[in-house]
Design a protein around this motif. Structure first.
Motif, PDB file in Angstrom:
ATOM      1  N   GLY A 182      36.662  48.464  37.370  1.00 21.79           N
ATOM      2  CA  GLY A 182      37.609  48.612  38.657  1.00 21.79           C
ATOM      3  C   GLY A 182      36.763  47.871  39.951  1.00 21.79           C
ATOM      4  O   GLY A 182      37.931  46.478  39.810  1.00 21.79           O
ATOM      5  N   GLU A 183      36.463  48.105  40.528  1.00 21.39           N
ATOM      6  CA  GLU A 183      36.101  47.952  42.089  1.00 21.39           C
ATOM      7  C   GLU A 183      34.455  47.851  41.955  1.00 21.39           C
ATOM      8  O   GLU A 183      33.821  48.392  41.490  1.00 21.39           O
ATOM      9  CB  GLU A 183      35.842  48.628  42.910  1.00 21.39           C
ATOM     10  N   PRO A 184      34.112  46.252  42.447  1.00 26.92           N
ATOM     11  CA  PRO A 184      32.484  46.773  42.656  1.00 26.92           C
ATOM     12  C   PRO A 184      31.720  47.553  43.239  1.00 26.92           C
ATOM     13  O   PRO A 184      32.293  47.750  44.367  1.00 26.92           O
ATOM     14  CB  PRO A 184      32.364  45.003  43.416  1.00 26.92           C
ATOM     15  N   ASP A 185      29.845  47.929  42.886  1.00 26.84           N
ATOM     16  CA  ASP A 185      29.634  48.934  42.918  1.00 26.84           C
ATOM     17  C   ASP A 185      28.099  48.205  42.395  1.00 26.84           C
ATOM     18  O   ASP A 185      28.300  48.613  41.225  1.00 26.84           O
ATOM     19  CB  ASP A 185      30.533  50.255  42.753  1.00 26.84           C
ATOM     20  N   PRO A 186      27.973  47.838  43.713  1.00 27.12           N
ATOM     21  CA  PRO A 186      26.647  46.907  42.574  1.00 27.12           C
ATOM     22  C   PRO A 186      25.011  47.920  42.120  1.00 27.12           C
ATOM     23  O   PRO A 186      24.434  47.844  41.430  1.00 27.12           O
ATOM     24  CB  PRO A 186      25.731  46.199  43.629  1.00 27.12           C
TER      25      PRO A 186
END
Length: 364
Positions: free
Chosen positions: A118-122
């Protein structure tokens, strides 16, 4: 010994772009959809070393042989790979024998590049990668444990290895990688024998956008915090910029990096970080035939260093003539070095130092 580094990451985080930049090639297919890479991409590149051309000029040779590093880029890993999701984790076998693992995590927003979560989240992405590699290691350990338990029933001396395998599994199930066991422990030795992925030193490559070259964003700061937590090296790497640099000449790339205030290329950063994590160093040889860099572990003694050149040199080792690189540059010739008294004759107990220029004497 050549350093080898496996590159892992979720799909569409820039793995193949970074591989292409590191190897100055376009052999890895970069695309905006998952699993564009199926078969592993393998590339070998020279380790940048500014000392080699200087020595080559002093000894009047044109042949320069730098140390090398091999990169192996495998298919994107997804949540549930250990249970067959995506392409499963069978491709992890391609990097089991590498020396280190570089985990690429996306630290930029781009609506044109999808993200499988979905969304970038390192932080989430690093946890997914660590979990999937741990689960793959648990599978390896359980297979080994069945065999060990059978063998230990016939040979009680093997019982400590059975216990070590249980300790490794329990640790991995708690989320603690095998690399956290003390070096030299039976658990660490077993993990190394089995080429466990979580036993290898880890480097987190934060794939950033151009804006973060001057002002680090929150996601990059998160990766750095996780590196401190996990004992992993961290480098910031702008895949887009490094890909552009890879297509330029050395002079053009130098000017481009200067304009962007990039002190060191992504390749240099990764090699320095990996060498540090692995405890590696370089010694040099210089003669009319060639100037060459050799990679060894820190703490290596002179006979074993000679053995990296040829086994005969280690077997017949007599002594090593050692000159520091800085002295070589200052005095320029062996005659001047000898006259200055800076050529050292070292025996079997000598521990090699970074930048030693060595000439090994041996008996045939």
């Amino acid at each position: 010994m050549a350093l080898s580094c496996g590159i892992v990451g979720l799909p569409n985080v820039g793995k193949s772009t970074i591989f292409n930049a590191l190897t100055r090639s376009a052999q890895a297919h970069a695309a905006n959809y998952p699993f564009a890479t199926i078969e592993p991409n393998v590339g070998e590149v020279p380790v940048p070393d500014e000392r080699l051309p200087v020595l080559a000029e002093l000894v009047k040779t044109r042949r320069i042989v730098p140390a090398a590093v091999q990169f192996v880029d495998i298919a994107g890993l997804v949540r549930g790979a250990s249970e067959g999701a995506g392409l499963g984790n069978e491709f992890l076998g391609h990097i089991r024998e590498t020396d280190a693992i570089a985990m690429v995590v996306r630290c930029f927003e781009d609506s044109n590049v999808s993200h499988v979560e979905g969304e970038p989240d390192p932080a989430r992405d690093i946890d997914i990668l660590e979990i999937e590699m741990a689960l793959a290691d648990i599978t390896t350990l359980r297979r080994k444990l069945e065999r060990l338990e059978r063998e230990a029933r016939a040979d009680p001396k093997l019982r400590p290895r059975v216990s070590a395998a249980h300790q490794l599994i329990a640790s991995l199930e708690r989320g603690v990688p095998a690399r956290h066991f003390e070096r030299g422990s039976l658990e660490q030795q077993l993990a190394a024998e089995l080429f466990l992925l979580t036993e290898k030193p880890a480097v987190y490559i934060a794939n950033i956008d151009e804006a973060q070259l001057s002002t680090p964003g929150e996601m990059l700061q998160t990766v750095r915090a996780m590196g401190r937590r996990d004992g992993a090296g961290v480098i910031a790497f702008c895949g887009k910029v490094e890909a552009e640099l890879a297509g330029l000449s050395e002079d053009e790339a130098h000017d481009f990096r200067h304009a962007l205030s990039i002190e060191r290329s992504g390749l240099d950063q990764l090699i320095v970080t990996a060498y540090d994590l692995l405890g590696l160093m370089t010694f040099l040889t210089a003669g009319e035939k060639e100037v060459r860099a050799w990679t060894i572990r820190k703490g290596t003694r002179a006979p074993q260093a000679a053995g990296t050149i040829h086994s005969d040199l280690e077997r017949g080792f007599i002594r090593a003539e050692i000159v520091s690189y800085d002295d070589y540059v200052q005095y320029k010739t062996m005659e001047a070095l000898r006259a200055a008294g800076v050529v050292r004759s070292e025996g079997k107990d000598y521990v090699m130092q970074e930048g030693d220029v060595a000439n090994f004497k041996f008996a045939v």
